[in-house]
Design a protein around this motif. Structure first.
Motif, PDB file in Angstrom:
ATOM      1  N   CYS A  47       0.833  -1.204   0.000  1.00  0.00           N
ATOM      2  CA  CYS A  47       0.000   0.000   0.000  1.00  0.00           C
ATOM      3  C   CYS A  47       0.868   1.255   0.000  1.00  0.00           C
ATOM      4  N   LEU A  48       1.899   1.245   0.823  1.00  0.00           N
ATOM      5  CA  LEU A  48       2.823   2.375   0.879  1.00  0.00           C
ATOM      6  C   LEU A  48       3.487   2.576  -0.475  1.00  0.00           C
ATOM      7  N   ASN A  49       3.889   1.473  -1.103  1.00  0.00           N
ATOM      8  CA  ASN A  49       4.520   1.538  -2.419  1.00  0.00           C
ATOM      9  C   ASN A  49       3.554   2.077  -3.463  1.00  0.00           C
ATOM     10  N   ASN A  50       2.302   1.600  -3.416  1.00  0.00           N
ATOM     11  CA  ASN A  50       1.288   2.073  -4.358  1.00  0.00           C
ATOM     12  C   ASN A  50       1.056   3.579  -4.232  1.00  0.00           C
ATOM     13  N   LEU A  51       0.951   4.055  -3.002  1.00  0.00           N
ATOM     14  CA  LEU A  51       0.671   5.481  -2.790  1.00  0.00           C
ATOM     15  C   LEU A  51       1.855   6.344  -3.222  1.00  0.00           C
ATOM     16  N   GLY A  52       3.071   5.831  -3.021  1.00  0.00           N
ATOM     17  CA  GLY A  52       4.248   6.567  -3.485  1.00  0.00           C
ATOM     18  C   GLY A  52       4.269   6.699  -4.998  1.00  0.00           C
ATOM     19  N   TRP A  53       4.020   5.590  -5.696  1.00  0.00           N
ATOM     20  CA  TRP A  53       3.992   5.631  -7.157  1.00  0.00           C
ATOM     21  C   TRP A  53       2.785   6.397  -7.684  1.00  0.00           C
ATOM     22  N   LEU A  54       1.686   6.395  -6.928  1.00  0.00           N
ATOM     23  CA  LEU A  54       0.528   7.199  -7.315  1.00  0.00           C
ATOM     24  C   LEU A  54       0.875   8.675  -7.307  1.00  0.00           C
ATOM     25  N   TYR A  55       1.576   9.105  -6.272  1.00  0.00           N
ATOM     26  CA  TYR A  55       2.015  10.501  -6.181  1.00  0.00           C
ATOM     27  C   TYR A  55       2.963  10.821  -7.336  1.00  0.00           C
ATOM     28  N   TYR A  56       3.878   9.892  -7.629  1.00  0.00           N
ATOM     29  CA  TYR A  56       4.813  10.082  -8.753  1.00  0.00           C
ATOM     30  C   TYR A  56       4.041  10.200 -10.062  1.00  0.00           C
ATOM     31  N   GLY A  57       3.026   9.338 -10.250  1.00  0.00           N
ATOM     32  CA  GLY A  57       2.225   9.384 -11.465  1.00  0.00           C
ATOM     33  C   GLY A  57       1.449  10.685 -11.593  1.00  0.00           C
ATOM     34  N   LEU A  58       0.960  11.203 -10.469  1.00  0.00           N
ATOM     35  CA  LEU A  58       0.233  12.482 -10.500  1.00  0.00           C
ATOM     36  C   LEU A  58       1.163  13.628 -10.888  1.00  0.00           C
ATOM     37  N   LEU A  59       2.381  13.629 -10.336  1.00  0.00           N
ATOM     38  CA  LEU A  59       3.339  14.679 -10.680  1.00  0.00           C
ATOM     39  C   LEU A  59       3.774  14.577 -12.134  1.00  0.00           C
ATOM     40  N   LYS A  60       3.901  13.341 -12.618  1.00  0.00           N
ATOM     41  CA  LYS A  60       4.355  13.104 -13.985  1.00  0.00           C
ATOM     42  C   LYS A  60       3.200  13.151 -14.989  1.00  0.00           C
ATOM     43  N   LYS A  61       1.960  13.153 -14.450  1.00  0.00           N
ATOM     44  CA  LYS A  61       0.757  13.130 -15.280  1.00  0.00           C
ATOM     45  C   LYS A  61       0.732  11.890 -16.177  1.00  0.00           C
ATOM     46  N   ASP A  62       1.034  10.749 -15.554  1.00  0.00           N
ATOM     47  CA  ASP A  62       1.051   9.472 -16.259  1.00  0.00           C
ATOM     48  C   ASP A  62      -0.212   8.694 -15.885  1.00  0.00           C
ATOM     49  N   GLY A  63      -1.120   8.560 -16.833  1.00  0.00           N
ATOM     50  CA  GLY A  63      -2.405   7.912 -16.567  1.00  0.00           C
ATOM     51  C   GLY A  63      -2.283   6.450 -16.178  1.00  0.00           C
ATOM     52  N   THR A  64      -1.303   5.758 -16.745  1.00  0.00           N
ATOM     53  CA  THR A  64      -1.124   4.336 -16.428  1.00  0.00           C
ATOM     54  C   THR A  64      -0.726   4.152 -14.970  1.00  0.00           C
ATOM     55  N   LEU A  65       0.246   4.938 -14.523  1.00  0.00           N
ATOM     56  CA  LEU A  65       0.675   4.872 -13.123  1.00  0.00           C
ATOM     57  C   LEU A  65      -0.465   5.244 -12.183  1.00  0.00           C
ATOM     58  N   ILE A  66      -1.220   6.257 -12.549  1.00  0.00           N
ATOM     59  CA  ILE A  66      -2.310   6.727 -11.690  1.00  0.00           C
ATOM     60  C   ILE A  66      -3.378   5.636 -11.545  1.00  0.00           C
ATOM     61  N   LEU A  67      -3.800   5.048 -12.675  1.00  0.00           N
ATOM     62  CA  LEU A  67      -4.867   4.045 -12.646  1.00  0.00           C
ATOM     63  C   LEU A  67      -4.436   2.799 -11.876  1.00  0.00           C
ATOM     64  N   VAL A  68      -3.262   2.271 -12.218  1.00  0.00           N
ATOM     65  CA  VAL A  68      -2.791   1.028 -11.595  1.00  0.00           C
ATOM     66  C   VAL A  68      -2.640   1.182 -10.090  1.00  0.00           C
ATOM     67  N   ASN A  69      -2.016   2.273  -9.665  1.00  0.00           N
ATOM     68  CA  ASN A  69      -1.728   2.427  -8.243  1.00  0.00           C
ATOM     69  C   ASN A  69      -2.949   2.882  -7.443  1.00  0.00           C
ATOM     70  N   THR A  70      -3.923   3.503  -8.099  1.00  0.00           N
ATOM     71  CA  THR A  70      -5.189   3.796  -7.420  1.00  0.00           C
ATOM     72  C   THR A  70      -5.911   2.490  -7.102  1.00  0.00           C
ATOM     73  N   ILE A  71      -5.953   1.588  -8.094  1.00  0.00           N
ATOM     74  CA  ILE A  71      -6.580   0.276  -7.870  1.00  0.00           C
ATOM     75  C   ILE A  71      -5.796  -0.512  -6.827  1.00  0.00           C
ATOM     76  N   GLY A  72      -4.472  -0.491  -6.947  1.00  0.00           N
ATOM     77  CA  GLY A  72      -3.639  -1.223  -6.006  1.00  0.00           C
ATOM     78  C   GLY A  72      -3.796  -0.733  -4.582  1.00  0.00           C
ATOM     79  N   ALA A  73      -3.762   0.583  -4.399  1.00  0.00           N
ATOM     80  CA  ALA A  73      -3.903   1.149  -3.051  1.00  0.00           C
ATOM     81  C   ALA A  73      -5.279   0.843  -2.471  1.00  0.00           C
ATOM     82  N   SER A  74      -6.305   0.848  -3.325  1.00  0.00           N
ATOM     83  CA  SER A  74      -7.662   0.542  -2.858  1.00  0.00           C
ATOM     84  C   SER A  74      -7.768  -0.911  -2.389  1.00  0.00           C
ATOM     85  N   LEU A  75      -7.188  -1.829  -3.176  1.00  0.00           N
ATOM     86  CA  LEU A  75      -7.220  -3.233  -2.794  1.00  0.00           C
ATOM     87  C   LEU A  75      -6.432  -3.480  -1.506  1.00  0.00           C
TER      88      LEU A  75
END
Length: 219
Positions: A47-75
């Motif tokens: 979960c910690l890893n997912n949220l870190g990469w989610l933040y990275y994806g938001l800063l980078k504006k990468d939709g793939t990172l955002i979608l994957v890590n949002t689902i991962g963090a939720s699970l």
């Protein structure tokens, strides 16, 4: 561009599939009304890893990172809450969860307030996420050494090894296409450890393939 889109789809499908293997533990907890023999720490670290990469994806504006890590963090959040509900050691579980939340708070404060926004912020966050991901991929090496010593693959899951290999490979290729070493480099150890698992299955698997000695993944 089409190849990049194909890699993006592969990353989403394989990664979400790998995260979904935790549903096995969730089903077991709900069936037995107990969290015995369920490992809690992987839920927290993932979960910690997912949220870190989610933040990275938001800063980078990468939709793939955002979608994957949002689902991962939720699970992972679902798994964490379920564990805290069914475990007999609720105090310990909640304290560990609180420690994770505090770590997230400190990290968010550092990268949002202290670090200058822009390339420096993205680079430092990418480095932290990369190091954390590499440590997660390398953490099972002690178990692999034990498997070599006992010459038994009972504690390994072959479907999970395949899922990890496909996920790591797709993210490595995705990072290569984007020329983003923070995505590419940390997923390389996942390929290596998966190949080691395949070698162990080949070396220590049963002669009778109808009775596998590995732990299957069932949902």
């Amino acid at each position: 561009m089409e190849f990049l889109q194909l890699l993006s789809c592969a990353c989403i499908v394989f990664t979400v599939g790998m995260f979904s293997t935790g549903l096995t533990d969730l089903k077991k907890m709900r069936t037995t009304r107990s969290a015995d023999n369920i490992q809690f720490l992987p839920f927290l670290t993932t979960c910690l890893n997912n949220l870190g990469w989610l933040y990275y994806g938001l800063l980078k504006k990468d939709g793939t990172l955002i979608l994957v890590n949002t689902i991962g963090a939720s699970l992972q959040t679902l798994y964490i809450l379920s564990y805290c509900h069914y475990t007999k050691e609720r105090r310990r579980a909640w304290l560990q969860t609180l420690a994770m939340v505090c770590t997230l708070g400190v990290g968010w404060g550092y990268f949002s307030v202290i670090v200058s926004q822009g390339n420096v912020q993205l680079s430092q966050l990418g480095l932290v996420c990369s190091v954390f991901t590499i440590s997660m991929y390398l953490s099972p090496l002690t178990d692999l050494m034990e498997i070599i010593r006992t010459r038994s693959v009972e504690r390994l899951s072959f479907p999970l090894a395949v899922a990890t290999f496909l996920t790591s490979t797709s993210w490595t290729l995705y990072g290569m296409q984007l020329q983003d070493f923070y995505i590419m480099v940390p997923n390389t150890p996942g390929i290596v450890t998966s190949l080691i698992r395949f070698f162990l299955f080949w070396s220590f698997g049963p002669a009778d393939q109808s009775t596998p000695s590995y732990k299957p993944v069932s949902i």
